[in-house]
Design a protein around this motif. Structure first.
Motif, PDB file in Angstrom:
ATOM      1  N   ALA A   1      51.015 -33.913  77.879  1.00 22.83           N
ATOM      2  CA  ALA A   1      50.404 -34.260  79.170  1.00 22.83           C
ATOM      3  C   ALA A   1      50.797 -33.240  80.233  1.00 22.83           C
ATOM      4  O   ALA A   1      49.951 -32.792  81.025  1.00 22.83           O
ATOM      5  CB  ALA A   1      50.816 -35.664  79.591  1.00 22.83           C
ATOM      6  N   GLU A   2      52.062 -32.861  80.231  1.00 25.78           N
ATOM      7  CA  GLU A   2      52.526 -31.863  81.203  1.00 25.78           C
ATOM      8  C   GLU A   2      51.884 -30.504  80.943  1.00 25.78           C
ATOM      9  O   GLU A   2      51.497 -29.800  81.886  1.00 25.78           O
ATOM     10  CB  GLU A   2      54.051 -31.757  81.146  1.00 25.78           C
ATOM     11  CG  GLU A   2      54.753 -32.985  81.696  1.00 25.78           C
ATOM     12  CD  GLU A   2      56.246 -32.979  81.432  1.00 25.78           C
ATOM     13  OE1 GLU A   2      56.958 -33.753  82.100  1.00 25.78           O
ATOM     14  OE2 GLU A   2      56.705 -32.209  80.553  1.00 25.78           O
ATOM     15  N   SER A   3      51.749 -30.137  79.658  1.00 32.20           N
ATOM     16  CA  SER A   3      51.120 -28.861  79.335  1.00 32.20           C
ATOM     17  C   SER A   3      49.684 -28.814  79.839  1.00 32.20           C
ATOM     18  O   SER A   3      49.257 -27.830  80.459  1.00 32.20           O
ATOM     19  CB  SER A   3      51.144 -28.640  77.815  1.00 32.20           C
ATOM     20  OG  SER A   3      50.443 -27.462  77.461  1.00 32.20           O
ATOM     21  N   VAL A   4      48.926 -29.877  79.576  1.00 33.13           N
ATOM     22  CA  VAL A   4      47.531 -29.908  80.021  1.00 33.13           C
ATOM     23  C   VAL A   4      47.446 -29.855  81.535  1.00 33.13           C
ATOM     24  O   VAL A   4      46.617 -29.138  82.112  1.00 33.13           O
ATOM     25  CB  VAL A   4      46.821 -31.152  79.475  1.00 33.13           C
ATOM     26  CG1 VAL A   4      45.402 -31.242  80.035  1.00 33.13           C
ATOM     27  CG2 VAL A   4      46.779 -31.138  77.951  1.00 33.13           C
ATOM     28  N   ALA A   5      48.309 -30.607  82.210  1.00 37.53           N
ATOM     29  CA  ALA A   5      48.279 -30.654  83.675  1.00 37.53           C
ATOM     30  C   ALA A   5      48.631 -29.311  84.295  1.00 37.53           C
ATOM     31  O   ALA A   5      48.020 -28.893  85.284  1.00 37.53           O
ATOM     32  CB  ALA A   5      49.229 -31.735  84.182  1.00 37.53           C
ATOM     33  N   HIS A   6      49.607 -28.605  83.691  1.00 38.44           N
ATOM     34  CA  HIS A   6      50.115 -27.386  84.318  1.00 38.44           C
ATOM     35  C   HIS A   6      49.454 -26.110  83.814  1.00 38.44           C
ATOM     36  O   HIS A   6      49.319 -25.149  84.579  1.00 38.44           O
ATOM     37  CB  HIS A   6      51.634 -27.289  84.107  1.00 38.44           C
ATOM     38  CG  HIS A   6      52.406 -28.374  84.777  1.00 38.44           C
ATOM     39  ND1 HIS A   6      52.315 -28.648  86.134  1.00 38.44           N
ATOM     40  CD2 HIS A   6      53.282 -29.279  84.268  1.00 38.44           C
ATOM     41  CE1 HIS A   6      53.113 -29.671  86.438  1.00 38.44           C
ATOM     42  NE2 HIS A   6      53.698 -30.073  85.323  1.00 38.44           N
ATOM     43  N   THR A   7      49.048 -26.083  82.539  1.00 35.90           N
ATOM     44  CA  THR A   7      48.546 -24.839  81.962  1.00 35.90           C
ATOM     45  C   THR A   7      47.076 -24.907  81.549  1.00 35.90           C
ATOM     46  O   THR A   7      46.510 -23.895  81.149  1.00 35.90           O
ATOM     47  CB  THR A   7      49.363 -24.434  80.720  1.00 35.90           C
ATOM     48  OG1 THR A   7      49.061 -25.327  79.632  1.00 35.90           O
ATOM     49  CG2 THR A   7      50.851 -24.469  81.009  1.00 35.90           C
ATOM     50  N   ARG A   8      46.476 -26.120  81.589  1.00 35.63           N
ATOM     51  CA  ARG A   8      45.096 -26.333  81.142  1.00 35.63           C
ATOM     52  C   ARG A   8      44.915 -26.098  79.639  1.00 35.63           C
ATOM     53  O   ARG A   8      43.819 -25.878  79.171  1.00 35.63           O
ATOM     54  CB  ARG A   8      44.099 -25.458  81.934  1.00 35.63           C
ATOM     55  CG  ARG A   8      43.999 -25.850  83.404  1.00 35.63           C
ATOM     56  CD  ARG A   8      43.125 -24.906  84.186  1.00 35.63           C
ATOM     57  NE  ARG A   8      42.776 -25.451  85.480  1.00 35.63           N
ATOM     58  CZ  ARG A   8      43.584 -25.469  86.538  1.00 35.63           C
ATOM     59  NH1 ARG A   8      44.812 -24.957  86.427  1.00 35.63           N
ATOM     60  NH2 ARG A   8      43.180 -25.998  87.668  1.00 35.63           N
ATOM     61  N   ARG A   9      46.013 -26.131  78.914  1.00 38.64           N
ATOM     62  CA  ARG A   9      45.970 -26.036  77.464  1.00 38.64           C
ATOM     63  C   ARG A   9      46.824 -27.157  76.867  1.00 38.64           C
ATOM     64  O   ARG A   9      47.848 -27.538  77.441  1.00 38.64           O
ATOM     65  CB  ARG A   9      46.484 -24.686  76.950  1.00 38.64           C
ATOM     66  CG  ARG A   9      45.568 -23.532  77.249  1.00 38.64           C
ATOM     67  CD  ARG A   9      46.132 -22.228  76.693  1.00 38.64           C
ATOM     68  NE  ARG A   9      46.223 -22.253  75.233  1.00 38.64           N
ATOM     69  CZ  ARG A   9      45.241 -21.916  74.419  1.00 38.64           C
ATOM     70  NH1 ARG A   9      44.067 -21.526  74.918  1.00 38.64           N
ATOM     71  NH2 ARG A   9      45.395 -21.938  73.112  1.00 38.64           N
ATOM     72  N   GLY A  10      46.388 -27.676  75.728  1.00 41.81           N
ATOM     73  CA  GLY A  10      47.158 -28.724  75.080  1.00 41.81           C
ATOM     74  C   GLY A  10      46.454 -29.194  73.827  1.00 41.81           C
ATOM     75  O   GLY A  10      45.524 -28.565  73.341  1.00 41.81           O
ATOM     76  N   ARG A  11      46.897 -30.327  73.317  1.00 44.05           N
ATOM     77  CA  ARG A  11      46.352 -30.859  72.066  1.00 44.05           C
ATOM     78  C   ARG A  11      46.335 -32.375  72.132  1.00 44.05           C
ATOM     79  O   ARG A  11      46.974 -32.985  72.981  1.00 44.05           O
ATOM     80  CB  ARG A  11      47.182 -30.365  70.869  1.00 44.05           C
ATOM     81  CG  ARG A  11      48.676 -30.560  71.054  1.00 44.05           C
ATOM     82  CD  ARG A  11      49.478 -30.125  69.850  1.00 44.05           C
ATOM     83  NE  ARG A  11      49.370 -28.720  69.533  1.00 44.05           N
ATOM     84  CZ  ARG A  11      50.102 -27.754  70.090  1.00 44.05           C
ATOM     85  NH1 ARG A  11      50.997 -28.076  71.035  1.00 44.05           N
ATOM     86  NH2 ARG A  11      49.953 -26.510  69.742  1.00 44.05           N
ATOM     87  N   PHE A  12      45.578 -32.975  71.205  1.00 43.88           N
ATOM     88  CA  PHE A  12      45.508 -34.425  71.106  1.00 43.88           C
ATOM     89  C   PHE A  12      46.328 -34.971  69.944  1.00 43.88           C
ATOM     90  O   PHE A  12      46.505 -36.186  69.834  1.00 43.88           O
ATOM     91  CB  PHE A  12      44.055 -34.880  70.939  1.00 43.88           C
ATOM     92  CG  PHE A  12      43.200 -34.602  72.142  1.00 43.88           C
ATOM     93  CD1 PHE A  12      43.330 -35.360  73.296  1.00 43.88           C
ATOM     94  CD2 PHE A  12      42.269 -33.576  72.124  1.00 43.88           C
ATOM     95  CE1 PHE A  12      42.538 -35.107  74.410  1.00 43.88           C
ATOM     96  CE2 PHE A  12      41.471 -33.324  73.233  1.00 43.88           C
ATOM     97  CZ  PHE A  12      41.608 -34.086  74.380  1.00 43.88           C
ATOM     98  N   ALA A  13      46.781 -34.101  69.053  1.00 42.99           N
ATOM     99  CA  ALA A  13      47.605 -34.506  67.921  1.00 42.99           C
ATOM    100  C   ALA A  13      48.514 -33.334  67.572  1.00 42.99           C
ATOM    101  O   ALA A  13      48.146 -32.169  67.786  1.00 42.99           O
ATOM    102  CB  ALA A  13      46.728 -34.888  66.725  1.00 42.99           C
ATOM    103  N   PRO A  14      49.708 -33.605  67.023  1.00 43.45           N
ATOM    104  CA  PRO A  14      50.681 -32.523  66.789  1.00 43.45           C
ATOM    105  C   PRO A  14      50.184 -31.423  65.880  1.00 43.45           C
ATOM    106  O   PRO A  14      50.575 -30.257  66.031  1.00 43.45           O
ATOM    107  CB  PRO A  14      51.870 -33.267  66.161  1.00 43.45           C
ATOM    108  CG  PRO A  14      51.736 -34.673  66.590  1.00 43.45           C
ATOM    109  CD  PRO A  14      50.271 -34.938  66.704  1.00 43.45           C
ATOM    110  N   GLU A  15      49.309 -31.753  64.897  1.00 43.87           N
ATOM    111  CA  GLU A  15      48.869 -30.742  63.937  1.00 43.87           C
ATOM    112  C   GLU A  15      47.757 -29.849  64.482  1.00 43.87           C
ATOM    113  O   GLU A  15      47.398 -28.853  63.849  1.00 43.87           O
ATOM    114  CB  GLU A  15      48.402 -31.411  62.639  1.00 43.87           C
ATOM    115  CG  GLU A  15      47.095 -32.187  62.736  1.00 43.87           C
ATOM    116  CD  GLU A  15      47.270 -33.633  63.187  1.00 43.87           C
ATOM    117  OE1 GLU A  15      46.305 -34.411  63.054  1.00 43.87           O
ATOM    118  OE2 GLU A  15      48.372 -33.970  63.670  1.00 43.87           O
TER     119      GLU A  15
END
Length: 284
Positions: free
Chosen positions: A178-192
């Motif tokens: 959640a923090e990655s998406v909020a701060h960098t606009r990149r992230g994932r929905f599942a660990p893999e």
């Protein structure tokens, strides 16, 4: 050994390829697909010319090429995707459903789309779900899509909504994501999953405008019911989704609500996905 992001994405889809279409069995994604088809029927298909050429950019197993070419037997389709493991399933569908003679499959990186696809060839380009999230350079890929369109042709995109990604990761306890998406606009929905770009409505519209693809429709879907963690996998249903959607009477009532709201521009920020139609200007 995975050495770069393209290799990571390729391996991710290689592992999932044979089971990928099992997503059709999950009640949440059935609802999502029905809503997306309704948006296409409202905003795209009525004005798609007879004999139109369609490019499915990042089309994977051909789920949406298949639906379009079966619904409109006048269309020709080209599917372009990085993963040969995924596209062999699209080839099998084309034979099984009788449109192989009007369907072409090309494998390659969307960043190099122009090397395999002629400029101004397509009336419609679709690119659905997380495809644009997984490319390195979004503006460069959108420029390639714009070049592939005929004047007056349209690009229809479905991309992950940054705001929903923040909510989803908080909801599932993945605060780092959640923090990655909020701060960098990149992230994932599942660990893999490989980390991917997330989009806001205004950012997406601005990027499309910068490549001369002005937006005509921008909304979100679904907006009233959201996936749980299990919906990021190829099988299973999250408890929260099961409680809401597995009763058929309730499902139909929720679908009716979603259809009533579908297309309202103010709901884009609430959508699990963003849906956008952009049109290449005709020459004056």
């Amino acid at each position: 050994m995975i050495t770069n992001y393209i290799d990571e994405v390729t391996e991710y889809f290689r592992v999932k390829a044979d089971a990928y279409d099992r997503v059709d069995e999950q009640v949440y994604w059935r609802l999502s697909d029905e809503l997306l088809w309704t948006l296409l029927e409202r905003h795209v298909l009525p004005s798609l010319p007879a004999g139109a050429a369609v490019l499915d950019a990042g089309g994977g197993t051909g789920r949406w090429s298949d639906r379009l070419l079966r619904a409109r037997t006048d269309l020709t389709g080209t599917l372009f995707d990085l993963s040969a493991d995924m596209t062999r399933h699209a080839a099998a569908k084309s034979v099984e459903h009788g449109y192989a003679d009007r369907f072409t499959i090309l494998n390659g990186d969307l960043a190099r789309l122009g090397e395999q696809v002629e400029d101004e060839r397509f009336d419609l380009v679709i690119s659905f779900h997380n495809v644009l999230g997984f490319v390195d350079d979004v503006p460069a890929v959108l420029r390639g899509i714009a070049a592939a369109l005929k004047p007056g042709g349209r690009a229809v995109l479905v991309v992950p909504n940054r705001y929903h990604a923040v909510f989803f990761n908080i909801f599932t306890g993945a605060l780092d994501e959640a923090e990655s998406v909020a701060h960098t606009r990149r992230g994932r929905f599942a660990p893999e999953m490989p980390a991917m770009h997330m989009f806001t409505p205004s950012e997406l519209a601005g990027t499309l405008g910068a490549v001369d693809l002005p937006v005509s429709v921008l909304t979100g879907f679904p907006v009233a019911v959201y996936p749980g963690f299990q919906e990021t996998q190829l099988e299973g249903t999250s408890t929260s989704v099961q409680q809401v959607l597995t009763n058929q009477e309730v499902y139909q009532r929720i679908k009716a609500i979603e259809l009533r709201l579908a297309g309202e521009p103010g709901l884009a920020e609430r959508g699990n996905n963003l849906f956008v139609v952009a049109q290449k200007p005709t020459r004056g």
